[in-house]
Every structure is written in structure tokens, then in C-alpha cells.
Design a protein around this motif. Structure first.
Motif, PDB file in Angstrom:
ATOM      1  N   ILE A 113       0.829  -1.128   0.049  1.00 24.14           N
ATOM      2  CA  ILE A 113       0.068   0.161  -0.052  1.00 24.14           C
ATOM      3  C   ILE A 113       0.914   1.394  -0.101  1.00 24.14           C
ATOM      4  O   ILE A 113       0.612   2.334  -0.684  1.00 24.14           O
ATOM      5  CB  ILE A 113      -0.988   0.092   1.590  1.00 24.14           C
ATOM      6  CG1 ILE A 113      -1.974  -1.126   1.215  1.00 24.14           C
ATOM      7  CG2 ILE A 113      -1.721   1.461   1.332  1.00 24.14           C
ATOM      8  CD1 ILE A 113      -2.860  -1.095   0.066  1.00 24.14           C
ATOM      9  N   LEU A 114       2.021   1.135   0.632  1.00 24.46           N
ATOM     10  CA  LEU A 114       2.875   2.492   0.998  1.00 24.46           C
ATOM     11  C   LEU A 114       3.680   2.599  -0.246  1.00 24.46           C
ATOM     12  O   LEU A 114       3.697   3.835  -0.708  1.00 24.46           O
ATOM     13  CB  LEU A 114       3.622   2.127   2.478  1.00 24.46           C
ATOM     14  CG  LEU A 114       4.725   3.375   2.608  1.00 24.46           C
ATOM     15  CD1 LEU A 114       3.513   4.682   2.795  1.00 24.46           C
ATOM     16  CD2 LEU A 114       5.378   2.833   3.959  1.00 24.46           C
ATOM     17  N   ALA A 115       4.505   1.764  -0.629  1.00 22.54           N
ATOM     18  CA  ALA A 115       5.801   2.216  -1.210  1.00 22.54           C
ATOM     19  C   ALA A 115       6.136   1.091  -2.467  1.00 22.54           C
ATOM     20  O   ALA A 115       7.263   1.162  -2.994  1.00 22.54           O
ATOM     21  CB  ALA A 115       6.887   2.425  -0.552  1.00 22.54           C
ATOM     22  N   GLU A 116       5.635  -0.298  -2.231  1.00 23.57           N
ATOM     23  CA  GLU A 116       6.219  -1.231  -3.143  1.00 23.57           C
ATOM     24  C   GLU A 116       6.137  -0.944  -4.758  1.00 23.57           C
ATOM     25  O   GLU A 116       5.008  -0.248  -5.281  1.00 23.57           O
ATOM     26  CB  GLU A 116       5.494  -2.726  -3.195  1.00 23.57           C
ATOM     27  CG  GLU A 116       6.070  -3.616  -4.033  1.00 23.57           C
ATOM     28  CD  GLU A 116       5.103  -4.818  -3.846  1.00 23.57           C
ATOM     29  OE1 GLU A 116       5.034  -5.895  -4.726  1.00 23.57           O
ATOM     30  OE2 GLU A 116       4.355  -4.865  -2.783  1.00 23.57           O
ATOM     31  N   PRO A 117       7.041  -0.885  -5.302  1.00 18.35           N
ATOM     32  CA  PRO A 117       7.063  -0.521  -7.071  1.00 18.35           C
ATOM     33  C   PRO A 117       5.784  -1.479  -7.565  1.00 18.35           C
ATOM     34  O   PRO A 117       5.997  -2.781  -7.369  1.00 18.35           O
ATOM     35  CB  PRO A 117       8.511  -0.992  -7.431  1.00 18.35           C
ATOM     36  CG  PRO A 117       9.359  -0.795  -6.108  1.00 18.35           C
ATOM     37  CD  PRO A 117       8.594  -1.415  -5.022  1.00 18.35           C
ATOM     38  N   VAL A 118       5.272  -0.725  -8.302  1.00 12.24           N
ATOM     39  CA  VAL A 118       4.040  -1.435  -9.329  1.00 12.24           C
ATOM     40  C   VAL A 118       4.219  -0.887 -10.468  1.00 12.24           C
ATOM     41  O   VAL A 118       4.837   0.284 -10.774  1.00 12.24           O
ATOM     42  CB  VAL A 118       2.640  -1.034  -8.636  1.00 12.24           C
ATOM     43  CG1 VAL A 118       2.461  -2.021  -7.200  1.00 12.24           C
ATOM     44  CG2 VAL A 118       2.484   0.176  -8.343  1.00 12.24           C
ATOM     45  N   ASP A 119       3.827  -1.407 -11.485  1.00 14.29           N
ATOM     46  CA  ASP A 119       4.030  -1.229 -12.768  1.00 14.29           C
ATOM     47  C   ASP A 119       2.729  -0.445 -13.484  1.00 14.29           C
ATOM     48  O   ASP A 119       2.707  -0.160 -14.717  1.00 14.29           O
ATOM     49  CB  ASP A 119       4.186  -2.415 -14.091  1.00 14.29           C
ATOM     50  CG  ASP A 119       2.976  -3.328 -13.679  1.00 14.29           C
ATOM     51  OD1 ASP A 119       2.084  -3.281 -12.768  1.00 14.29           O
ATOM     52  OD2 ASP A 119       3.043  -4.535 -14.421  1.00 14.29           O
ATOM     53  N   VAL A 120       2.029   0.358 -12.483  1.00 12.18           N
ATOM     54  CA  VAL A 120       0.894   0.983 -12.938  1.00 12.18           C
ATOM     55  C   VAL A 120       1.179   2.123 -12.047  1.00 12.18           C
ATOM     56  O   VAL A 120       1.468   2.240 -10.711  1.00 12.18           O
ATOM     57  CB  VAL A 120      -0.458   0.502 -12.931  1.00 12.18           C
ATOM     58  CG1 VAL A 120      -0.648  -0.538 -14.000  1.00 12.18           C
ATOM     59  CG2 VAL A 120      -0.994  -0.065 -11.585  1.00 12.18           C
ATOM     60  N   ASP A 121       0.424   3.537 -12.302  1.00 12.81           N
ATOM     61  CA  ASP A 121       0.382   4.485 -11.380  1.00 12.81           C
ATOM     62  C   ASP A 121      -0.578   4.643 -10.587  1.00 12.81           C
ATOM     63  O   ASP A 121      -1.814   4.838 -11.018  1.00 12.81           O
ATOM     64  CB  ASP A 121       0.296   5.888 -12.377  1.00 12.81           C
ATOM     65  CG  ASP A 121       0.616   7.250 -11.744  1.00 12.81           C
ATOM     66  OD1 ASP A 121       0.833   7.058 -10.413  1.00 12.81           O
ATOM     67  OD2 ASP A 121       0.360   8.371 -12.233  1.00 12.81           O
TER      68      ASP A 121
END
Length: 231
Positions: A113-121
Motif C-alpha cells: 500500500i505504501l511504497a512497493e514498486p508497481v507497474d501502474v500509476d
């Protein structure tokens, strides 16, 4: 003729949406945000992938709504704990303790929820989540200042700093890794709550008493399931 959905249809649609969000939450709790993919979530929710897209047009929409849903639950728990406290200082301690317990009990989900990199904005959803919780902490600090329990201060900045400290200490890169033991978990929650109370000006003896008063039962996180998720 205007078609109106019956209560039964509305309930069924809401239940399906809820099932999809729950499936996404389970996936994120086990495998982080990388595990929140449309097809596996659909399988968990026992619906077709096309059904997920009808409720959430994109993966970004699904993850953003997941963040909002988890944050809403956390905020509800914070308010419930603080409102049940006997005074403004106790309410602040209860709010901080509740945040800490939530974070250490669901570390993978909290990091997602906080900061994990994801491939969408999903920046806006993440910021909205943090702003809402920081605003709740500010509200509790404001009440304690008005009651004369805390010195005058920039409560907005103090609330933001406290929330950042909690996140960094409990789920950031330097967070402890030995939190499988409930006793260790309890000690960590009490330590960060004491630090937060001291930081806003609660005297040490009073802060220690508030920490004990605000103590919540803490359970070690359940071990993650070894589920293989499709990409």
C-alpha cells in the motif's frame, strides 16, 4: 421506461465487487502488489476475468481501489480505538498504537500500500491514503494541545512526521525482521508508540502509562501461503 435495479441486484453487484477486492487483498497480503493481477484475482474471486474488468477497467483501477479499501479499514480502526479512549492523550496513544499494530500485523500488504514498486500509476491513491491517516493523527494531537496536555506545535507537520517514523521503523528497509514472535511484536509496537508520544511532548512517565493503557493484543502474522500466481 427507465430500468431500476432491484435491491437484490444491487446487493449481488456489491457482493461481487467486494469479493474481487477481497481476492486482491489476499493476493497482496501473500505476494505483495506484484501478485495483484487480473486473472489470478478473478480466479480467487470465482469470477471471470471479464467480470473484474467490468468493475475495475484496468489494473491501476483495481490496485487504486484496493489501496483505498485497505486504508478505509485502517482509518476506521484508528478512529474506533481513539474514540473509545478516556481522554485526548489516551486517544492519541490509541491511534498510534492501532497504526503500529496494523502495520506489523500485515507488513507485506502495508508495504504494498505504501511504497512497493508497481507497474501502474497509483500515486494519487497512495497519497490520499497517507493524507487521511495523517489528518486523523493531527486531529488527535490538536485535541491534546487544546486540552493543555501537549505544548503548542505545528500539528500538521508533527502528524506527518509521526506517520513517516512509524512506516520507516516498521516496514521500511531498516525495519526489524524478527517480528514472527508475538512478544517481540508487542515490544516493537510499544517502543514506537512511546517514541511518538515523547516526540510530540508527552512527559516520559505519562507516555509510558499511556502506552500500557493503549496496549492492544498483537498476533504474529500468519505465514504466507505458497500459492503460485499467474502473471
Amino acid at each position: 421506461m427507465v430500468y431500476r435495479r432491484t435491491h437484490q441486484v444491487v446487493r449481488r453487484l456489491a457482493a461481487r465487487r467486494h469479493a474481487i477486492l477481497n481476492a486482491a487483498r489476499e493476493a497482496a497480503s501473500e505476494g505483495g502488489m506484484a501478485a495483484v493481477q487480473i486473472a489470478p484475482v478473478a480466479t480467487r474471486a470465482n469470477v471471470a476475468a471479464g467480470t473484474v474488468y467490468r468493475y475495475f477497467p484496468s489494473k491501476a483501477d483495481l490496485i487504486s481501489e484496493l489501496i483505498a479499501d485497505v486504508s478505509h479499514d485502517e482509518l476506521t480502526a484508528i478512529r474506533r480505538a481513539a474514540d473509545a479512549a478516556p481522554g485526548p492523550s489516551s486517544a492519541l496513544a490509541a491511534a498510534v498504537t492501532t497504526i503500529a499494530v496494523h502495520v506489523v500485523s500485515h507488513r507485506k500488504l502495508a508495504w504494498g500500500i505504501l511504497a512497493e514498486p508497481v507497474d501502474v500509476d497509483v500515486t494519487e491513491s497512495r497519497l490520499a491514503s497517507r493524507r487521511a491517516i495523517a489528518a486523523e493523527i493531527k486531529l488527535r494531537i490538536d485535541a491534546a494541545v487544546r486540552a493543555g496536555h501537549l505544548p503548542a506545535q505545528d500539528t500538521e507537520l508533527a502528524a506527518t512526521a509521526l506517520l513517516g517514523a512509524l512506516h520507516e521503523a516498521l516496514i521500511g528497509p531498516l525495519a526489524p525482521n524478527d517480528l514472527d514472535d508475538p512478544i517481540r511484536l508487542r515490544d516493537v509496537v510499544q517502543t514506537v508508540t512511546l517514541l511518538a508520544l515523547r516526540a510530540v511532548g508527552v512527559m516520559d512517565a505519562r507516555a509510558r502509562g499511556l502506552v500500557v493503557q493503549a496496549a492492544l493484543p498483537v498476533q504474529a502474522p500468519a505465514p504466507a501461503k505458497t500459492t503460485v500466481l499467474a502473471g
